[in-house]
Design an enzyme around this catalytic site. Structure first.
Site, mmCIF file in Angstrom:
data_model
loop_
_atom_site.group_PDB
_atom_site.id
_atom_site.type_symbol
_atom_site.label_atom_id
_atom_site.label_comp_id
_atom_site.label_asym_id
_atom_site.label_seq_id
_atom_site.Cartn_x
_atom_site.Cartn_y
_atom_site.Cartn_z
ATOM 1 N N ILE A 70 -13.889 -7.940 9.622
ATOM 2 C CA ILE A 70 -13.130 -9.100 9.137
ATOM 3 C C ILE A 70 -12.115 -9.432 10.226
ATOM 4 O O ILE A 70 -11.462 -8.520 10.754
ATOM 5 C CB ILE A 70 -12.452 -8.822 7.769
ATOM 6 N N VAL A 72 -9.109 -12.412 11.422
ATOM 7 C CA VAL A 72 -8.319 -13.626 11.211
ATOM 8 C C VAL A 72 -7.620 -13.951 12.533
ATOM 9 O O VAL A 72 -7.103 -13.042 13.220
ATOM 10 C CB VAL A 72 -7.299 -13.432 10.066
ATOM 11 N N GLU A 104 -15.579 1.177 6.801
ATOM 12 C CA GLU A 104 -14.936 2.139 7.705
ATOM 13 C C GLU A 104 -13.888 1.398 8.496
ATOM 14 O O GLU A 104 -14.119 0.245 8.896
ATOM 15 C CB GLU A 104 -15.959 2.710 8.695
ATOM 16 N N ASN A 109 -5.456 1.300 12.368
ATOM 17 C CA ASN A 109 -5.450 -0.119 11.998
ATOM 18 C C ASN A 109 -4.699 -0.327 10.673
ATOM 19 O O ASN A 109 -5.292 -0.563 9.607
ATOM 20 C CB ASN A 109 -6.890 -0.644 11.898
ATOM 21 N N TYR A 116 -7.159 -3.727 2.786
ATOM 22 C CA TYR A 116 -8.197 -3.154 1.931
ATOM 23 C C TYR A 116 -7.565 -2.481 0.697
ATOM 24 O O TYR A 116 -8.082 -2.627 -0.419
ATOM 25 C CB TYR A 116 -9.038 -2.143 2.715
HETATM 26 C C1 LIG Z 1 -6.698 -7.194 9.197
HETATM 27 C C2 LIG Z 1 -6.598 -8.723 9.215
HETATM 28 C C3 LIG Z 1 -7.979 -9.313 8.969
HETATM 29 C C4 LIG Z 1 -5.636 -9.186 8.108
HETATM 30 O O1 LIG Z 1 -5.716 -10.603 8.000
HETATM 31 P P1 LIG Z 1 -4.501 -11.482 7.398
HETATM 32 O O2 LIG Z 1 -5.043 -12.838 7.105
HETATM 33 O O3 LIG Z 1 -3.327 -11.399 8.295
HETATM 34 O O4 LIG Z 1 -4.195 -10.705 6.024
HETATM 35 P P2 LIG Z 1 -3.497 -11.321 4.727
HETATM 36 O O5 LIG Z 1 -2.465 -12.334 5.126
HETATM 37 O O6 LIG Z 1 -4.556 -11.790 3.783
HETATM 38 O O7 LIG Z 1 -2.771 -10.036 4.163
HETATM 39 C C5 LIG Z 1 -3.060 -9.517 2.868
HETATM 40 C C6 LIG Z 1 -2.321 -8.191 2.718
HETATM 41 O O8 LIG Z 1 -2.805 -7.245 3.679
HETATM 42 C C7 LIG Z 1 -1.716 -6.432 4.158
HETATM 43 N N1 LIG Z 1 -1.464 -6.722 5.584
HETATM 44 C C8 LIG Z 1 -2.081 -7.660 6.351
HETATM 45 N N2 LIG Z 1 -1.610 -7.609 7.617
HETATM 46 C C9 LIG Z 1 -0.675 -6.634 7.649
HETATM 47 C C10 LIG Z 1 0.151 -6.090 8.672
HETATM 48 N N3 LIG Z 1 0.133 -6.580 9.940
HETATM 49 N N4 LIG Z 1 0.971 -5.057 8.369
HETATM 50 C C11 LIG Z 1 1.000 -4.564 7.120
HETATM 51 N N5 LIG Z 1 0.251 -5.033 6.074
HETATM 52 C C12 LIG Z 1 -0.589 -6.047 6.352
HETATM 53 C C13 LIG Z 1 -0.522 -6.830 3.332
HETATM 54 O O9 LIG Z 1 -0.568 -6.055 2.138
HETATM 55 C C14 LIG Z 1 -0.846 -8.289 3.028
HETATM 56 O O10 LIG Z 1 -0.156 -8.794 1.891
HETATM 57 P P3 LIG Z 1 1.321 -9.423 2.118
HETATM 58 O O11 LIG Z 1 1.240 -10.374 3.290
HETATM 59 O O12 LIG Z 1 1.581 -10.092 0.792
HETATM 60 O O13 LIG Z 1 2.211 -8.253 2.399
HETATM 61 C C15 LIG Z 1 -6.032 -9.229 10.590
HETATM 62 O O14 LIG Z 1 -4.854 -8.526 10.883
HETATM 63 C C16 LIG Z 1 -6.992 -9.093 11.759
HETATM 64 O O15 LIG Z 1 -7.816 -9.984 11.998
HETATM 65 N N6 LIG Z 1 -6.902 -7.970 12.517
HETATM 66 C C17 LIG Z 1 -7.746 -7.777 13.707
HETATM 67 C C18 LIG Z 1 -9.184 -7.496 13.337
HETATM 68 C C19 LIG Z 1 -9.321 -6.203 12.560
HETATM 69 O O16 LIG Z 1 -8.719 -5.204 12.887
HETATM 70 N N7 LIG Z 1 -10.172 -6.244 11.503
HETATM 71 C C20 LIG Z 1 -10.442 -5.118 10.660
HETATM 72 C C21 LIG Z 1 -11.585 -4.334 11.166
HETATM 73 S S1 LIG Z 1 -11.943 -2.934 10.076
#
Ligand SMILES: CC(C)(COP(=O)(O)OP(=O)(O)OC[C@H]1O[C@@H](n2cnc3c(N)ncnc32)[C@H](O)[C@@H]1OP(=O)(O)O)[C@@H](O)C(=O)NCCC(=O)NCCS
Length: 147
Positions: A70, A72, A104, A109, A116
């Site tokens: 996933i 973003v 996984e 991360n 999750y």
């Molecule tokens: C992981 C990822 C997809 C999260 O996407 P996002 O759109 O920023 O997430 P959301 O805004 O929907 O966040 C939902 C919840 O996730 C948690 N969360 C997301 N990013 C976070 C961060 N940087 N630190 C702590 N908690 C986090 C929080 O609980 C958040 O809720 P809140 O904002 O109300 O506190 C994004 O950081 C990303 O693309 N990372 C790089 C790719 C990656 O590592 N993917 C996963 C591979 S397993």
């Protein structure tokens, strides 16, 4: 939100290259973009006009599913888009009578692990030294949730 198409693989790889420390290549994304019945992997794309905000790659085999990636866009983070993508997949899996979804994630991360956990996944265990790191290796955390 829409299903990934063959032409999306290169855009997914380009977004991933900007967004992740360990990006997948276009050829790794291609199977999720084919829509072939013989391939269980699918991608869901989240767009705002011409802008790709993020995507998710998942697979369903019989009554089990897995999240493969996933992503973003950096500029679109912490606005709920990751949760929106994951919720859309979980809803689709529920419609398909899937029983369980697993994934996984790298131990380091924190953002993904919190996302999750916020969506109901809990930790099942660890795969030691599963992922390569520059100059070492890193554990995979195994997570799952019932659908
Ligand atoms: C992981 C990822 C997809 C999260 O996407 P996002 O759109 O920023 O997430 P959301 O805004 O929907 O966040 C939902 C919840 O996730 C948690 N969360 C997301 N990013 C976070 C961060 N940087 N630190 C702590 N908690 C986090 C929080 O609980 C958040 O809720 P809140 O904002 O109300 O506190 C994004 O950081 C990303 O693309 N990372 C790089 C790719 C990656 O590592 N993917 C996963 C591979 S397993």
């Amino acid at each position: 939100m829409r299903l990934a198409q063959p032409r999306d693989a290169a855009r997914m790889a380009a977004l991933d290259a900007d967004a992740s420390p360990y990006p997948w290549s276009a050829s790794q994304y291609r199977p999720a973009c084919t829509g072939l019945a013989s391939n269980p992997e699918r991608g869901l794309m989240l767009e705002r006009g011409p802008e790709l905000l993020g995507f998710i790659v998942f697979a369903q085999v019989l009554d089990e599913a897995s999240i493969h990636n996933i992503v973003v866009a950096v500029s679109a983070r912490r606005q709920g888009f990751g949760a929106q993508l994951l919720e859309a997949v979980l809803a689709e899996l529920a419609r398909n009578q899937v029983r369980c979804c697993q994934l996984e994630v790298r131990r380091s991360n924190t953002a993904a692990r919190r996302l999750y956990a916020a969506l109901g996944f809990s930790v099942d265990g660890t795969r030691r030294n599963y992922y390569p790191l520059p100059g070492g290796r890193e554990d995979a955390i195994l997570m799952s949730r019932d659908i």
